[in-house]
Design a protein around this motif. Structure first.
Motif, PDB file in Angstrom:
ATOM      1  N   ALA A  32     -38.658 -60.270  41.510  1.00  0.00           N
ATOM      2  CA  ALA A  32     -37.303 -59.531  42.924  1.00  0.00           C
ATOM      3  C   ALA A  32     -35.893 -60.080  42.976  1.00  0.00           C
ATOM      4  N   GLU A  33     -35.796 -61.511  42.934  1.00  0.00           N
ATOM      5  CA  GLU A  33     -35.028 -62.199  42.963  1.00  0.00           C
ATOM      6  C   GLU A  33     -33.874 -62.232  41.348  1.00  0.00           C
ATOM      7  N   ILE A  34     -34.885 -62.837  40.963  1.00  0.00           N
ATOM      8  CA  ILE A  34     -33.879 -63.420  38.885  1.00  0.00           C
ATOM      9  C   ILE A  34     -33.608 -61.565  38.635  1.00  0.00           C
ATOM     10  N   GLY A  35     -34.660 -60.714  38.477  1.00  0.00           N
ATOM     11  CA  GLY A  35     -34.382 -59.086  38.445  1.00  0.00           C
ATOM     12  C   GLY A  35     -32.589 -59.173  39.300  1.00  0.00           C
ATOM     13  N   ALA A  36     -32.794 -59.277  40.520  1.00  0.00           N
ATOM     14  CA  ALA A  36     -31.636 -58.319  41.034  1.00  0.00           C
ATOM     15  C   ALA A  36     -30.513 -59.467  40.310  1.00  0.00           C
ATOM     16  N   GLN A  37     -30.416 -60.585  39.896  1.00  0.00           N
ATOM     17  CA  GLN A  37     -29.598 -61.877  39.742  1.00  0.00           C
ATOM     18  C   GLN A  37     -28.585 -61.327  38.210  1.00  0.00           C
ATOM     19  N   ILE A  38     -29.561 -61.103  37.224  1.00  0.00           N
ATOM     20  CA  ILE A  38     -29.422 -60.738  36.432  1.00  0.00           C
ATOM     21  C   ILE A  38     -29.121 -59.661  36.192  1.00  0.00           C
ATOM     22  N   SER A  39     -29.262 -58.499  36.710  1.00  0.00           N
ATOM     23  CA  SER A  39     -28.601 -57.200  36.572  1.00  0.00           C
ATOM     24  C   SER A  39     -27.409 -57.766  36.862  1.00  0.00           C
ATOM     25  N   GLY A  40     -27.113 -58.005  37.682  1.00  0.00           N
ATOM     26  CA  GLY A  40     -25.362 -58.328  38.205  1.00  0.00           C
ATOM     27  C   GLY A  40     -25.057 -58.699  37.337  1.00  0.00           C
ATOM     28  N   PHE A  41     -25.132 -59.745  36.557  1.00  0.00           N
ATOM     29  CA  PHE A  41     -24.207 -60.577  35.365  1.00  0.00           C
ATOM     30  C   PHE A  41     -24.568 -59.123  34.469  1.00  0.00           C
ATOM     31  N   LEU A  42     -25.092 -58.590  33.837  1.00  0.00           N
ATOM     32  CA  LEU A  42     -25.147 -57.224  33.345  1.00  0.00           C
ATOM     33  C   LEU A  42     -24.017 -55.793  33.721  1.00  0.00           C
ATOM     34  N   HIS A  43     -23.976 -55.488  35.007  1.00  0.00           N
ATOM     35  CA  HIS A  43     -23.300 -54.803  35.685  1.00  0.00           C
ATOM     36  C   HIS A  43     -21.961 -55.339  34.883  1.00  0.00           C
ATOM     37  N   ARG A  44     -21.943 -56.578  35.180  1.00  0.00           N
ATOM     38  CA  ARG A  44     -20.159 -56.648  35.222  1.00  0.00           C
ATOM     39  C   ARG A  44     -19.630 -56.726  33.648  1.00  0.00           C
ATOM     40  N   LEU A  45     -20.936 -56.670  33.359  1.00  0.00           N
ATOM     41  CA  LEU A  45     -20.470 -56.234  31.490  1.00  0.00           C
ATOM     42  C   LEU A  45     -20.626 -55.599  31.291  1.00  0.00           C
ATOM     43  N   GLY A  46     -20.993 -53.952  32.554  1.00  0.00           N
ATOM     44  CA  GLY A  46     -20.908 -52.932  31.964  1.00  0.00           C
ATOM     45  C   GLY A  46     -22.055 -52.560  31.335  1.00  0.00           C
ATOM     46  N   ARG A  74     -32.657 -51.809  46.617  1.00  0.00           N
ATOM     47  CA  ARG A  74     -31.277 -51.580  46.806  1.00  0.00           C
ATOM     48  C   ARG A  74     -30.601 -51.818  45.458  1.00  0.00           C
ATOM     49  N   VAL A  75     -30.307 -52.699  44.609  1.00  0.00           N
ATOM     50  CA  VAL A  75     -30.072 -52.887  43.188  1.00  0.00           C
ATOM     51  C   VAL A  75     -30.446 -51.500  42.770  1.00  0.00           C
ATOM     52  N   VAL A  76     -31.652 -51.570  42.426  1.00  0.00           N
ATOM     53  CA  VAL A  76     -32.386 -50.516  42.375  1.00  0.00           C
ATOM     54  C   VAL A  76     -31.042 -49.059  42.044  1.00  0.00           C
ATOM     55  N   GLY A  77     -31.496 -48.988  43.490  1.00  0.00           N
ATOM     56  CA  GLY A  77     -30.363 -47.599  43.415  1.00  0.00           C
ATOM     57  C   GLY A  77     -29.078 -47.514  43.170  1.00  0.00           C
ATOM     58  N   GLN A  78     -28.251 -48.543  43.574  1.00  0.00           N
ATOM     59  CA  GLN A  78     -26.716 -48.872  42.691  1.00  0.00           C
ATOM     60  C   GLN A  78     -26.823 -48.878  41.347  1.00  0.00           C
ATOM     61  N   ASN A  79     -27.922 -49.147  40.420  1.00  0.00           N
ATOM     62  CA  ASN A  79     -28.006 -48.901  39.232  1.00  0.00           C
ATOM     63  C   ASN A  79     -28.226 -47.820  38.512  1.00  0.00           C
TER      64      ASN A  79
END
Length: 117
Positions: A32-46, A74-79
């Motif tokens: 859960a932690e790793i998925g949320a963190q890496i997805s944050g990087f991917l989000h910043r890149l679009g 929560r992060v899944v919902g935002q995505n």
């Protein structure tokens, strides 16, 4: 240069995490932690689709009842909102609230973050 470095790091982390999910080496709260963190990087890149793929794997591998799982939801919902999938996002937010409610943490910082999403 900074953007290129971030892109390289995010792509490398994305591939490695997917590999670890597929072999079962990444699971529970760490997933859960790793998925949320890496997805944050991917989000910043679009890269919302890649983030969604990673979050889907993380969600399946995460522990069923933990604050980390609620944060991941929560992060899944935002995505999903970024992908214009509002109804699905609302369902995931509701699931996150249910997890926090069962844990007695709905009125915590995480609970507030979900309720304001």
């Amino acid at each position: 240069v900074r953007q290129q470095l971030l892109r390289w790091l995010a792509e490398s982390a994305w591939r490695e995490a997917l590999q670890q999910f597929s072999t079962g080496d990444l699971f529970g709260d760490t997933a859960a932690e790793i998925g949320a963190q890496i997805s944050g990087f991917l989000h910043r890149l679009g890269h919302y689709e890649k983030a969604h793929q990673l979050l889907t794997e993380a969600r399946a591998a995460a522990a069923s009842e933990s604050e980390e799982k609620a944060n991941l939801l929560r992060v899944v919902g935002q995505n999903l909102e970024y992908l214009h999938r509002g109804e699905e996002a609302a369902e995931v937010y509701a699931e996150a609230c249910s997890v926090l409610e069962r844990l007695g943490k709905l009125e915590s910082h995480d609970g507030a973050a979900i309720l304001t999403s």
